[in-house]
Write a protein that holds these residues in place. Structure first.
Motif, mmCIF file in Angstrom:
data_model
loop_
_atom_site.group_PDB
_atom_site.id
_atom_site.type_symbol
_atom_site.label_atom_id
_atom_site.label_comp_id
_atom_site.label_asym_id
_atom_site.label_seq_id
_atom_site.Cartn_x
_atom_site.Cartn_y
_atom_site.Cartn_z
ATOM 1 N N LEU A 283 -1.194 3.765 6.240
ATOM 2 C CA LEU A 283 -0.606 3.135 5.054
ATOM 3 C C LEU A 283 0.341 2.013 5.451
ATOM 4 C CD1 LEU A 283 -0.099 3.027 2.009
ATOM 5 C CD2 LEU A 283 1.639 4.799 2.318
ATOM 6 N N ARG A 284 1.103 2.222 6.513
ATOM 7 C CA ARG A 284 2.033 1.183 6.963
ATOM 8 C C ARG A 284 1.273 -0.078 7.401
ATOM 9 N NH1 ARG A 284 4.319 4.251 9.993
ATOM 10 N NH2 ARG A 284 5.926 5.033 8.590
ATOM 11 N N ARG A 285 0.160 0.118 8.084
ATOM 12 C CA ARG A 285 -0.647 -1.043 8.493
ATOM 13 C C ARG A 285 -1.308 -1.714 7.300
ATOM 14 N NH1 ARG A 285 -2.130 2.532 12.781
ATOM 15 N NH2 ARG A 285 -4.031 3.070 11.631
ATOM 16 N N ALA A 286 -1.653 -0.923 6.267
ATOM 17 C CA ALA A 286 -2.332 -1.491 5.101
ATOM 18 C C ALA A 286 -1.370 -1.994 4.038
ATOM 19 C CB ALA A 286 -3.256 -0.433 4.480
ATOM 20 N N THR A 287 -0.060 -1.876 4.271
ATOM 21 C CA THR A 287 0.915 -2.291 3.266
ATOM 22 C C THR A 287 0.776 -3.759 2.868
ATOM 23 O OG1 THR A 287 2.507 -0.580 3.870
ATOM 24 C CG2 THR A 287 3.379 -2.534 2.803
ATOM 25 N N PRO A 288 0.612 -4.708 3.808
ATOM 26 C CA PRO A 288 0.438 -6.110 3.366
ATOM 27 C C PRO A 288 -0.772 -6.304 2.464
ATOM 28 C CG PRO A 288 0.991 -6.032 5.694
ATOM 29 C CD PRO A 288 0.721 -4.617 5.273
ATOM 30 N N ALA A 289 -1.894 -5.641 2.786
ATOM 31 C CA ALA A 289 -3.081 -5.786 1.944
ATOM 32 C C ALA A 289 -2.863 -5.163 0.569
ATOM 33 C CB ALA A 289 -4.289 -5.147 2.634
ATOM 34 N N LEU A 290 -2.203 -4.012 0.513
ATOM 35 C CA LEU A 290 -1.945 -3.373 -0.779
ATOM 36 C C LEU A 290 -0.984 -4.200 -1.629
ATOM 37 C CD1 LEU A 290 -1.602 0.346 0.367
ATOM 38 C CD2 LEU A 290 -3.574 -0.759 -0.682
ATOM 39 N N LEU A 291 0.039 -4.742 -0.974
ATOM 40 C CA LEU A 291 0.968 -5.597 -1.711
ATOM 41 C C LEU A 291 0.270 -6.848 -2.223
ATOM 42 C CD1 LEU A 291 3.867 -6.056 -2.634
ATOM 43 C CD2 LEU A 291 4.348 -7.100 -0.426
ATOM 44 N N LEU A 292 -0.639 -7.392 -1.426
ATOM 45 C CA LEU A 292 -1.409 -8.561 -1.873
ATOM 46 C C LEU A 292 -2.292 -8.211 -3.067
ATOM 47 C CD1 LEU A 292 -2.282 -11.496 -1.419
ATOM 48 C CD2 LEU A 292 -4.014 -10.639 0.182
ATOM 49 N N ALA A 293 -2.872 -6.994 -3.070
ATOM 50 C CA ALA A 293 -3.695 -6.574 -4.207
ATOM 51 C C ALA A 293 -2.863 -6.483 -5.482
ATOM 52 C CB ALA A 293 -4.361 -5.232 -3.902
ATOM 53 N N VAL A 294 -1.644 -5.963 -5.374
ATOM 54 C CA VAL A 294 -0.770 -5.890 -6.549
ATOM 55 C C VAL A 294 -0.416 -7.295 -7.044
ATOM 56 C CG1 VAL A 294 1.464 -5.092 -7.402
ATOM 57 C CG2 VAL A 294 0.136 -3.645 -5.856
ATOM 58 N N LEU A 295 -0.106 -8.193 -6.126
ATOM 59 C CA LEU A 295 0.241 -9.565 -6.523
ATOM 60 C C LEU A 295 -0.951 -10.276 -7.146
ATOM 61 C CD1 LEU A 295 2.454 -10.659 -3.481
ATOM 62 C CD2 LEU A 295 3.199 -9.935 -5.751
ATOM 63 N N LEU A 296 -2.136 -10.080 -6.591
ATOM 64 C CA LEU A 296 -3.331 -10.720 -7.162
ATOM 65 C C LEU A 296 -3.634 -10.168 -8.558
ATOM 66 C CD1 LEU A 296 -5.733 -10.949 -4.078
ATOM 67 C CD2 LEU A 296 -4.427 -12.786 -5.164
ATOM 68 N N SER A 297 -3.428 -8.876 -8.764
ATOM 69 C CA SER A 297 -3.646 -8.329 -10.100
ATOM 70 C C SER A 297 -2.631 -8.885 -11.089
ATOM 71 C CB SER A 297 -3.567 -6.801 -10.064
ATOM 72 O OG SER A 297 -2.269 -6.379 -9.664
ATOM 73 N N ALA A 298 -1.393 -9.116 -10.624
ATOM 74 C CA ALA A 298 -0.403 -9.736 -11.504
ATOM 75 C C ALA A 298 -0.797 -11.179 -11.840
ATOM 76 C CB ALA A 298 0.977 -9.706 -10.839
ATOM 77 N N VAL A 299 -1.297 -11.913 -10.846
ATOM 78 C CA VAL A 299 -1.769 -13.282 -11.113
ATOM 79 C C VAL A 299 -2.944 -13.260 -12.075
ATOM 80 C CG1 VAL A 299 -2.825 -15.306 -10.029
ATOM 81 C CG2 VAL A 299 -0.901 -14.163 -8.917
ATOM 82 N N GLN A 300 -3.827 -12.287 -11.913
ATOM 83 C CA GLN A 300 -4.966 -12.163 -12.830
ATOM 84 C C GLN A 300 -4.494 -11.899 -14.256
ATOM 85 O OE1 GLN A 300 -7.569 -8.923 -11.868
ATOM 86 N NE2 GLN A 300 -9.030 -9.406 -13.497
ATOM 87 N N ALA A 301 -3.460 -11.081 -14.412
ATOM 88 C CA ALA A 301 -2.935 -10.817 -15.755
ATOM 89 C C ALA A 301 -2.331 -12.081 -16.369
ATOM 90 C CB ALA A 301 -1.897 -9.704 -15.687
#
Length: 349
Positions: A198-216
């Motif tokens: 999870l620690r290694r995947a944190t940047p990708a997960l945070l990017l997914a949240v930001l992209l979903s916010a941009v999509q909204a």
């Protein structure tokens, strides 16, 4: 009788071979009983004041406005466009926040005194740690239900559905997501490998949240992709939880009961695994988490945010140190005190 035997076989034996769980819990209840009612009453008073002062005034005012008119009806089209991506963004943010919390604190964080003294006794861990797990479940579920009720009122204020159906759909989806997130956080807290991944995947997960916010945000402006929204609605629990809400708002979601069944099944499975994992949390991990929570609270009270941040990042220090020690243990010791090269310094005799 067979059920009792099976439960006893799956429960790890307490240290020392003698089970003193019942006697220890009775003694603790007798010692803590004098001030428990007072502390519980004070906590209930604080929660009630915060809910009525910060949340209740807004919710009551909006609920009363719904009885006379629909105050957001002029924004109904924009709210309808943003609902699929907005709900997915909120679900992803909640799951990411719970997972990040499990990296340094976790849903099971007893006080340091309980870890240092109580868990050292010949008692079973699960009955001792279960109240702290239930406390985290209650806190996260309450926060999710409050957010879900606000969402139901806002959607109803835009005249996009019946208030009762929206409330049931939003509260059910939010509650399932909260339970699923807390149960998954127990697995992250228990497993060093899962925490490292999870620690290694944190940047990708945070990017997914930001992209979903941009999509909204783009959906509010009218830039939508129905194909992408359909894929997201079936991509995981974050999309499964959004489908009953969209159906209650009058959207065309023909197979939303299937998504609801998948969400309920995932939640029940995660809770079952979390209940079994409570008895396997190591004492070293619980001790480091308890100290990290104390250091963070001290940093916040003294407005020393740097110390609070260091305490959060230091919660995973024993895992990293243990991995380095295991790697160093595989190194072969030198077989001779003589230097490997002629120009190296001689060992002292």
């Amino acid at each position: 009788m067979s059920g009792t035997a099976s439960r006893a076989s799956t429960t790890p034996p307490p240290p020392g071979g003698t089970d003193r769980t019942a006697q220890t819990r009775r003694w603790l209840r007798a010692r803590r009983g004098a001030g428990r009612a007072r502390r519980a009453g004070y906590a209930a008073y604080v929660v009630l004041v915060l809910l009525l002062g910060w949340y209740g005034l807004f919710a009551i005012g909006l609920f009363q406005a719904l009885g006379h008119r629909r105050p957001l009806v002029e924004h109904a089209e924009a709210i309808a466009r943003v609902m699929p991506s907005g709900l997915i963004c909120l679900a992803l943010a909640g799951l990411f926040g719970t997972a990040w919390d499990a990296l340094w604190r976790g849903p099971v964080t007893p006080p340091g005194a309980d870890v240092d003294w109580l868990l050292a006794l010949p008692v079973r861990r699960r009955p001792v740690l279960l109240p702290w797990f239930l406390l985290s479940v209650g806190v996260w579920t309450l926060a999710a239900l409050l957010i879900g009720f606000t969402g139901a009122l806002l959607i109803a204020a835009a005249d996009l559905g019946d208030t009762g159906l929206l409330t049931v759909a939003c509260l059910g989806s939010a509650g399932c997501l909260a339970l699923l997130a807390v149960a998954a956080a127990v697995g992250i807290e228990r497993s060093p490998g899962a925490a490292d991944r999870l620690r290694r995947a944190t940047p990708a997960l945070l990017l997914a949240v930001l992209l979903s916010a941009v999509q909204a945000v783009l959906a509010v402006q009218g830039y939508r992709s129905t194909t992408l929204e359909t894929v997201e609605l079936w991509s995981g629990p974050w999309g499964w939880a959004a489908q009953p809400v969209l159906a209650a708002a009058g959207r065309d979601v023909p197979v939303w009961p299937t998504a609801l069944v998948l969400l309920l099944a995932a939640t029940a499975t995660a809770l079952a695994h979390a209940g079994k994992a409570l008895g396997n949390l190591p004492t070293t991990l619980l001790r480091s988490r308890a100290r990290a929570c104390g250091d963070v609270l001290a940093g916040i009270l003294t407005v020393d945010l740097r110390s609070a941040r260091l305490a959060m990042t230091g919660g995973s220090e024993p895992r990293r140190r243990g991995r380095i020690q295991r790697w160093a243990a595989r190194l072969a010791p030198p077989r001779s005190p003589r230097p490997s090269s002629p120009g190296a310094t001689q060992w002292p005799s």
